[in-house]
Design an enzyme around this catalytic site. Structure first.
Site, PDB file in Angstrom:
ATOM      1  N   GLY A  67     -67.318  61.132 -71.529  1.00  0.00           N
ATOM      2  CA  GLY A  67     -68.610  61.624 -72.005  1.00  0.00           C
ATOM      3  C   GLY A  67     -69.308  62.504 -71.000  1.00  0.00           C
ATOM      4  CB  CYS A 115     -80.272  57.465 -68.637  1.00  0.00           C
ATOM      5  SG  CYS A 115     -78.522  57.854 -68.734  1.00  0.00           S
ATOM      6  CB  VAL A 166     -71.211  59.865 -66.835  1.00  0.00           C
ATOM      7  CG1 VAL A 166     -70.733  59.306 -65.511  1.00  0.00           C
ATOM      8  CG2 VAL A 166     -72.731  59.887 -66.859  1.00  0.00           C
ATOM      9  CG  ASN A 188     -70.793  54.736 -75.514  1.00  0.00           C
ATOM     10  OD1 ASN A 188     -69.618  54.569 -75.224  1.00  0.00           O
ATOM     11  ND2 ASN A 188     -71.217  54.790 -76.748  1.00  0.00           N
ATOM     12  CG  LEU A 211     -74.368  63.079 -63.634  1.00  0.00           C
ATOM     13  CD1 LEU A 211     -75.019  63.621 -64.890  1.00  0.00           C
ATOM     14  CD2 LEU A 211     -72.890  63.388 -63.665  1.00  0.00           C
ATOM     15  CG  LEU A 216     -86.242  59.469 -61.096  1.00  0.00           C
ATOM     16  CD1 LEU A 216     -84.790  59.814 -61.414  1.00  0.00           C
ATOM     17  CD2 LEU A 216     -86.885  60.592 -60.282  1.00  0.00           C
TER      18      LEU A 216
HETATM   19  N1  LIG Z   1     -75.748  60.962 -69.408  1.00  0.00           N
HETATM   20  C1  LIG Z   1     -76.267  60.868 -68.205  1.00  0.00           C
HETATM   21  O1  LIG Z   1     -76.996  61.735 -67.743  1.00  0.00           O
HETATM   22  C2  LIG Z   1     -75.960  59.660 -67.339  1.00  0.00           C
HETATM   23  C3  LIG Z   1     -76.272  59.713 -65.983  1.00  0.00           C
HETATM   24  C4  LIG Z   1     -75.979  58.616 -65.185  1.00  0.00           C
HETATM   25  C5  LIG Z   1     -75.400  57.478 -65.753  1.00  0.00           C
HETATM   26  N2  LIG Z   1     -75.125  57.437 -67.072  1.00  0.00           N
HETATM   27  C6  LIG Z   1     -74.468  56.229 -67.607  1.00  0.00           C
HETATM   28  O2  LIG Z   1     -73.083  56.491 -67.759  1.00  0.00           O
HETATM   29  C7  LIG Z   1     -72.569  55.794 -68.900  1.00  0.00           C
HETATM   30  C8  LIG Z   1     -71.895  56.778 -69.845  1.00  0.00           C
HETATM   31  O3  LIG Z   1     -72.894  57.687 -70.305  1.00  0.00           O
HETATM   32  P1  LIG Z   1     -72.505  59.034 -71.059  1.00  0.00           P
HETATM   33  O4  LIG Z   1     -73.768  59.815 -71.190  1.00  0.00           O
HETATM   34  O5  LIG Z   1     -71.313  59.651 -70.400  1.00  0.00           O
HETATM   35  O6  LIG Z   1     -72.067  58.431 -72.477  1.00  0.00           O
HETATM   36  P2  LIG Z   1     -71.244  59.159 -73.623  1.00  0.00           P
HETATM   37  O7  LIG Z   1     -71.579  58.477 -74.886  1.00  0.00           O
HETATM   38  O8  LIG Z   1     -71.405  60.647 -73.514  1.00  0.00           O
HETATM   39  O9  LIG Z   1     -69.702  58.852 -73.247  1.00  0.00           O
HETATM   40  C9  LIG Z   1     -69.119  57.593 -73.333  1.00  0.00           C
HETATM   41  C10 LIG Z   1     -67.692  57.760 -73.851  1.00  0.00           C
HETATM   42  O10 LIG Z   1     -67.043  56.493 -73.793  1.00  0.00           O
HETATM   43  C11 LIG Z   1     -66.127  56.419 -74.894  1.00  0.00           C
HETATM   44  N3  LIG Z   1     -65.742  55.022 -75.122  1.00  0.00           N
HETATM   45  C12 LIG Z   1     -66.519  54.006 -75.590  1.00  0.00           C
HETATM   46  N4  LIG Z   1     -65.784  52.869 -75.660  1.00  0.00           N
HETATM   47  C13 LIG Z   1     -64.551  53.173 -75.209  1.00  0.00           C
HETATM   48  C14 LIG Z   1     -63.345  52.424 -75.026  1.00  0.00           C
HETATM   49  N5  LIG Z   1     -63.293  51.122 -75.324  1.00  0.00           N
HETATM   50  N6  LIG Z   1     -62.252  53.056 -74.537  1.00  0.00           N
HETATM   51  C15 LIG Z   1     -62.314  54.386 -74.241  1.00  0.00           C
HETATM   52  N7  LIG Z   1     -63.423  55.151 -74.389  1.00  0.00           N
HETATM   53  C16 LIG Z   1     -64.511  54.552 -74.866  1.00  0.00           C
HETATM   54  C17 LIG Z   1     -66.903  57.046 -76.030  1.00  0.00           C
HETATM   55  O11 LIG Z   1     -66.024  57.483 -77.049  1.00  0.00           O
HETATM   56  C18 LIG Z   1     -67.613  58.214 -75.317  1.00  0.00           C
HETATM   57  O12 LIG Z   1     -66.878  59.422 -75.393  1.00  0.00           O
HETATM   58  C19 LIG Z   1     -73.755  55.058 -69.510  1.00  0.00           C
HETATM   59  O13 LIG Z   1     -73.762  53.746 -69.008  1.00  0.00           O
HETATM   60  C20 LIG Z   1     -74.944  55.812 -68.979  1.00  0.00           C
HETATM   61  O14 LIG Z   1     -76.071  54.984 -68.864  1.00  0.00           O
HETATM   62  C21 LIG Z   1     -75.376  58.513 -67.880  1.00  0.00           C
END
Ligand SMILES: NC(=O)c1ccc[n+]([C@@H]2O[C@H](COP(=O)([O-])OP(=O)(O)OC[C@H]3O[C@@H](n4cnc5c(N)ncnc54)[C@H](O)[C@@H]3O)[C@@H](O)[C@H]2O)c1
Length: 456
Positions: A11, A273, A13, A88, A160, A224
């Site tokens: 995703g 987030c 991240v 996620n 990030l 933040l």
């Molecule tokens: N988006 C941001 O800016 C950000 C920044 C820092 C931390 N985070 C944290 O990072 C984590 C991910 O966030 P994101 O924005 O990348 O989420 P996202 O929804 O964009 O990506 C998550 C991915 O995980 C996949 N997934 C879910 N279950 C799965 C499984 N069992 N096997 C394989 N793939 C699976 C989903 O299909 C999806 O593509 C979250 O915990 C979020 O809080 C996000």
């Protein structure tokens, strides 16, 4: 042990983070897997699944050399020794803790899958943002196996920010690694620290115990968001008095103890987030019986919701208490500039409130129109989507600027004004446009936390 990396979750991240590791560590093979086949196909194509400035170049440089995208999760678990988990972790919508606690079902499924398919020792890295003590729960699942495989679980939260992800990954303020304070735990921390040390100065790689690391991520987002809610609460007071929130922010931001960043009043924070992580913190406080602490942090989210409601109320009041049938152009739908991400965007609640008032809403955004269409599916009778902001303004009574995309500041507002119904209104939800210039063109200008500039 070789140093090949698997990341589960491709995703916002997982994709950019792994692309940066691959770019900076040509000696390491990085594979990113996901259950979502179309997402993986997009990562393999020229149309990446997310928009992030500079991401295309980083992916292009490493993909096919030492960066691979795949749906073969089990094979990935078997073949790699360091497994990042970046799935996620949304807010739970059911059962105990609904609306606050993190939904850990994807996380736990991943832990069980790792346990089932691991044939050799693994370092498992929590990249997702998780409640405190999740690493311990993951360890318990992993250690429940009888296979003789050794697992070390680390917490390595990602700081990030979308829109600046590549710059943030390239030179992070810090990298945080939490591990067990045992010889094995410390050795695992060193392995991960060595990977980041390919490009991050050692003094910026902070190591802590696992729980401090998990809690630091929730706390960073809570702080933040709290700054945004704090300045937004002052913006309401500014509108009620003759103070100007921009002037107040400048005056307090000059104090080195406070600092100038994250003091822009506006329609409030969005993104996947902030809200989720604060609610998670609230739930944690509650579960430890710390009800005052829970109430304190919950208020940050409530202030954010209040700010969005206030924005629509002000539109309604200033447009003669009715917007039914009026065309209102929302400039921007992404939760911030330089991303197509619309998760928890203030634009969504604002659009819904405007529709509730029976306005005709037209939405424009350079990167987020597809997501907007998906988010607002079912509200289609009152909404149109228009890629060109000039055309979105055609016949509109008002423009509400929700996302501070640079192209909006560069528009020819004389021409925009010429195309709109009169009296023409601008509601600048980001205090981003040149208000005096707009006023001189003829607009009635309302911004956040400032006195309106009107001809009425
Ligand atoms: N988006 C941001 O800016 C950000 C920044 C820092 C931390 N985070 C944290 O990072 C984590 C991910 O966030 P994101 O924005 O990348 O989420 P996202 O929804 O964009 O990506 C998550 C991915 O995980 C996949 N997934 C879910 N279950 C799965 C499984 N069992 N096997 C394989 N793939 C699976 C989903 O299909 C999806 O593509 C979250 O915990 C979020 O809080 C996000």
């Amino acid at each position: 042990m070789n140093r090949n990396i698997l990341c589960i979750g491709a995703g916002y991240v997982g994709g950019p983070t792994m692309a940066m590791i691959a770019k900076k560590c040509p000696d390491i093979r990085v594979t990113v897997v996901d259950i979502n086949e179309s997402r993986i196909a997009a990562w393999q194509s020229d149309q990446l699944p997310i928009y992030e400035p500079g991401l295309d170049e980083v992916v292009r440089e490493a993909r096919g050399h030492n960066l691979f995208f795949s749906t073969e999760i089990e094979k990935g678990i078997e073949e790699n020794d360091i497994i990042f988990v970046s799935v996620n972790t949304p807010t739970k919508t059911f059962g105990r803790g609904a609306g606050r606690a993190a939904d850990l079902q994807y996380w736990e499924k991943t832990a069980r899958q790792i346990l089932k398919h691991a044939r050799s020792d693994k370092i498992v890295v929590e990249k997702s943002t998780l409640p405190v003590r999740t690493a311990a729960a993951m360890e318990r699942i992993l250690l429940s196996g009888q296979t003789g495989v050794r697992f070390d679980v680390l917490s390595n939260p990602e700081f990030l920010a979308e829109g600046t992800a590549i710059a943030d990954l390239e030179s992070p303020d810090r990298v945080l690694i939490g591990g067990r304070e045992t010889p094995e735990g410390r050795a695992a921390v060193d392995v991960l620290a060595d990977i980041y040390a390919h490009w991050v100065p050692r003094e910026k790689i902070l190591t802590t115990n696992v729980w401090s690391s998990e809690l630091s991520k929730l706390t960073a987002n809570a702080f933040l968001a709290q700054r945004v809610s704090s300045i937004n609460s002052i913006s309401a007071l500014c509108e009620a008095t003759e103070a100007d929130v921009g002037e107040v922010a400048r005056a307090i931001g000059a104090d080195s103890r406070i600092g100038a960043r994250f003091l822009n009043a506006g329609v409030g924070f969005g993104g996947s987030c902030f809200k989720k992580d604060i609610l998670n913190l609230v739930y944690l406080c509650e579960s430890y019986g710390l009800h005052e602490c829970a109430a304190y942090w919950r208020q940050v989210v409530e202030m954010n919701e209040f700010q969005q409601e206030r924005f629509v109320e002000r539109m309604l009041r200033s447009m003669f208490n009715t917007i039914a049938g009026k065309r209102i152009a929302l400039f921007g739908f992404a939760f911030k500039a330089n991303t197509g991400d619309t998760r928890e965007t203030p634009a969504l609640s604002i659009a819904r409130d405007l529709i509730e008032e029976q306005a005709e809403v037209v939405i424009t955004d350079p990167k987020a129109l597809d997501n907007a269409r998906r988010d607002l599916a079912g509200c289609d009778q009152r909404i149109t989507y228009e890629a060109d902001p000039m055309r979105a303004a055609e016949g509109a009574h008002a423009i509400a600027l929700i996302t501070d995309w640079p192209e909006y500041a560069a528009l020819d507002f004389e021409q925009v004004y010429g195309r709109m119904e009169k009296p023409a209104f601008v509601f600048d939800g980001r205090n981003y446009l040149d208000h005096t210039a707009l006023f001189h063109i003829g607009f009635n200008v309302y911004s956040v936390g400032k006195a309106p500039l009107t001809h009425l």
